[in-house]
Design a protein around this motif. Structure first.
Motif, mmCIF file in Angstrom:
data_model
loop_
_atom_site.group_PDB
_atom_site.id
_atom_site.type_symbol
_atom_site.label_atom_id
_atom_site.label_comp_id
_atom_site.label_asym_id
_atom_site.label_seq_id
_atom_site.Cartn_x
_atom_site.Cartn_y
_atom_site.Cartn_z
ATOM 1 N N TRP A 35 0.852 -1.178 0.000
ATOM 2 C CA TRP A 35 0.000 0.000 0.000
ATOM 3 C C TRP A 35 0.893 1.234 0.000
ATOM 4 O O TRP A 35 1.884 1.300 0.733
ATOM 5 N N TYR A 59 6.449 -1.804 7.571
ATOM 6 C CA TYR A 59 5.615 -0.611 7.672
ATOM 7 C C TYR A 59 6.461 0.649 7.683
ATOM 8 O O TYR A 59 7.581 0.667 8.197
ATOM 9 N N ILE A 69 -1.251 -4.626 7.671
ATOM 10 C CA ILE A 69 -1.459 -5.180 6.331
ATOM 11 C C ILE A 69 -1.633 -6.682 6.447
ATOM 12 O O ILE A 69 -0.963 -7.339 7.262
ATOM 13 N N LEU A 80 -5.716 -3.409 4.309
ATOM 14 C CA LEU A 80 -5.002 -2.478 5.173
ATOM 15 C C LEU A 80 -5.968 -2.022 6.251
ATOM 16 O O LEU A 80 -6.888 -1.239 5.980
#
Length: 122
Positions: A35, A59, A69, A80
């Motif tokens: 993401w 992250y 996630i 997410l």
């Protein structure tokens, strides 16, 4: 692989949202998924990535402890979970996929979803 992100919306500070990214077209489990997000006037930035089997997650520092996630390869979907949202989390969120190892770099990902807007109001 085609990616379709969803789940964004307008929320208040401290609220939660779960974004989803559905994949189609190729073997989803072959892909590292990530993401990213892009706020107005800013460059697209990394949020998180997850390895093909979910064993490794990484992250960006500002979301550690708040975002999670995950993926369900049986559903060809990556998620997410965003908790304790802050105004600075406001952005368009994009899912991305690649068949190589995970990376924080935008240019490492060949496949992108269309983005979903997350707005956190104070």
């Amino acid at each position: 692989v085609q990616l379709q992100a969803s789940g964004g919306g307008l929320v208040q500070v401290g609220d939660s949202l779960r974004l989803s990214c559905a994949a189609s077209g190729r073997t989803f489990s072959n892909y590292v998924m990530a993401w990213f997000r892009q706020a107005p006037g800013k460059e697209r930035e990394f949020v998180a990535f997850i390895s093909w089997n979910g064993s490794m997650k990484y992250y960006e520092d500002s979301v550690k402890g708040r975002f999670t996630i995950s993926r369900d390869n049986s559903k060809n979907t990556v998620y997410l979970q965003m908790n304790n949202l802050k105004p600075e989390d406001t952005a368009v969120y994009y899912c991305a996929g690649d068949t190589s190892y995970g990376s924080r770099l935008v240019q490492a990902y060949d496949y992108w979803g269309q983005g979903t807007q997350v707005t956190v109001s104070s």
